[in-house]
Motif scaffolding. Sequence first.
Motif, short mmCIF file in Angstrom:
data_model
loop_
_atom_site.label_atom_id
_atom_site.label_comp_id
_atom_site.label_asym_id
_atom_site.label_seq_id
_atom_site.Cartn_x
_atom_site.Cartn_y
_atom_site.Cartn_z
N GLY A 99 0.78 -1.22 0.00
CA GLY A 99 0.00 0.00 0.00
C GLY A 99 0.82 1.27 0.00
O GLY A 99 0.25 2.37 -0.01
N GLU A 100 2.16 1.15 0.02
CA GLU A 100 2.97 2.35 -0.04
C GLU A 100 2.80 3.02 -1.40
O GLU A 100 2.80 2.36 -2.44
N LEU A 101 2.63 4.33 -1.38
CA LEU A 101 2.39 5.07 -2.62
C LEU A 101 3.11 6.40 -2.56
O LEU A 101 3.29 6.97 -1.48
N GLY A 102 3.49 6.89 -3.71
CA GLY A 102 4.07 8.22 -3.74
C GLY A 102 4.43 8.67 -5.13
O GLY A 102 4.90 7.88 -5.95
N PRO A 121 13.24 4.74 -5.89
CA PRO A 121 11.81 5.05 -5.85
C PRO A 121 11.20 4.87 -4.47
O PRO A 121 10.44 5.73 -3.99
N ARG A 122 11.51 3.77 -3.80
CA ARG A 122 10.94 3.54 -2.46
C ARG A 122 11.44 4.59 -1.48
O ARG A 122 10.66 5.12 -0.67
N GLU A 123 12.72 4.90 -1.54
CA GLU A 123 13.29 5.86 -0.60
C GLU A 123 12.75 7.26 -0.86
O GLU A 123 12.59 8.05 0.07
N ALA A 124 12.47 7.57 -2.13
CA ALA A 124 11.90 8.88 -2.45
C ALA A 124 10.47 8.99 -1.95
O ALA A 124 10.03 10.07 -1.53
N ALA A 125 9.73 7.88 -1.99
CA ALA A 125 8.35 7.89 -1.50
C ALA A 125 8.30 7.97 0.02
O ALA A 125 7.38 8.57 0.59
N ILE A 157 11.32 15.95 -5.60
CA ILE A 157 10.23 15.23 -4.94
C ILE A 157 9.17 16.21 -4.44
O ILE A 157 7.96 15.98 -4.60
N GLY A 158 9.61 17.31 -3.86
CA GLY A 158 8.67 18.31 -3.36
C GLY A 158 7.82 18.90 -4.47
O GLY A 158 6.61 19.13 -4.31
N ARG A 159 8.44 19.15 -5.63
CA ARG A 159 7.70 19.72 -6.76
C ARG A 159 6.65 18.73 -7.25
O ARG A 159 5.51 19.12 -7.58
N ALA A 160 7.00 17.45 -7.31
CA ALA A 160 6.05 16.44 -7.78
C ALA A 160 4.87 16.31 -6.83
O ALA A 160 3.71 16.21 -7.25
N ARG A 161 5.13 16.34 -5.54
CA ARG A 161 4.04 16.21 -4.56
C ARG A 161 3.13 17.44 -4.59
O ARG A 161 1.92 17.31 -4.38
N SER A 162 3.71 18.58 -4.85
CA SER A 162 2.89 19.80 -4.94
C SER A 162 2.00 19.77 -6.17
O SER A 162 0.87 20.25 -6.16
N GLU A 163 2.53 19.17 -7.25
CA GLU A 163 1.76 19.12 -8.50
C GLU A 163 0.63 18.09 -8.43
O GLU A 163 -0.42 18.27 -9.04
N PHE A 164 0.86 17.00 -7.68
CA PHE A 164 -0.15 15.94 -7.59
C PHE A 164 -0.44 15.63 -6.11
O PHE A 164 -0.12 14.54 -5.62
#
Length: 389
Positions: A99-102, A121-125, A157-164
């Motif tokens: 269930g980990e997502l990011g 990918p896992r560490e970035a999430a 990573i911060g930019r991606a999370r802000s966008e989605f």
Amino acid sequence: MVDTTNTGREHTPPVPPQLEALAHIEFDIRGRSGVDFHAWPGLSKEEVTAETLQPGSADPAAIFWKFGQDRLGGTAAFWQVRPDRDLVDQPVVFLGCDGELGVVASDFGDFLWVLADGYGPREAADPRDFEPVPNPGAAALAERFAPEKRQSAESAIGRARSEFPEFEQTMARLRFEKPVNYPLLFPADMARATHAEVAAKVDRLRALLPNGDYDDYIAQFAPGVELDERQLLDAYLECIDFEAEYRGGPAHAGSPRDDLRVPPELIALFGITEHPRAGYLDLGLNPRRLQGEIMDPDGECCRLDEHWIRVGLLGNDLFLVSLTSGEVMFADQYFWRYAEKDASRVVAPDLLTFFNEYLVGPRYREFASPEELENPRGWFAFLRDNGFA
């Protein structure tokens, strides 16, 4: 460009050259700064339907093109969310088995700089307790394919999370409120091994093994044996009937048997080498113990109608082959007893390919412990030193 005019039916897009190059980059999994990730030189599609939100719906609510994985079964994927844009312009996401997502990057160029900064990918999430160490190989790729996007992993990573910002919440509702099936982890375009290819590799291995400073009995490839398909099927049916009648095991009387067949790749492999063993992986057939066991969270056998037979061991866990599809599964046997995550998964389309990719190929690392990967006298060192991995 990915055709999204008919999202349920588009063809697999071409593999971007950036991804082909990334598939050759190695990641060190050791220690608190280790990154457990392997990119594929291919793509595998996953559609998530909106059935949990709109019962009866068959239309995909989300489409992913997976391009890599870690040893726990988590995958990195392009999220096809931007119409009329190429794959490399789609956001990159991490999809974990538990269930980990990011969202980990806004596009593949940003993703390369995330990798360059020492993240996977896992560490970035989920970067908690992670101590990144820059990856020179990934940095070279980022400079080559996306020099204009140079930035820190934290920024990307911060930019991606802000966008989605709604990705995790929406996907958790779509993807993980459905019954979970065992994942198909091998790339859809994994090249199937041929009999000639495997036979030639085994001949070379037999010639190389007596040489070099490696541990004794690091691997053995016994001569092949001619298997009789009918005898093997009869032995399997006797095993499952015996379990049902005398030991109270699962009854298969109602399961279809007419379409069972011994996969030709299984007969071919054991015709080359009857009992191949390498490192901690051991393949072979025991006519009295052919019934494969896939466990559910309650410690009960499940998926009995698929007719899996056991063809190998990794410690206490099993490798199984389906008598209906020919696919190879890694079956985690004791996760339920210790309340651990079930690592069971399909790993190859057939046994010849499994042998070629995992037992004597680059994917052996997916079943090796960190200690074994570091052992200069171990099997992985042998594969690496002789050009097999």
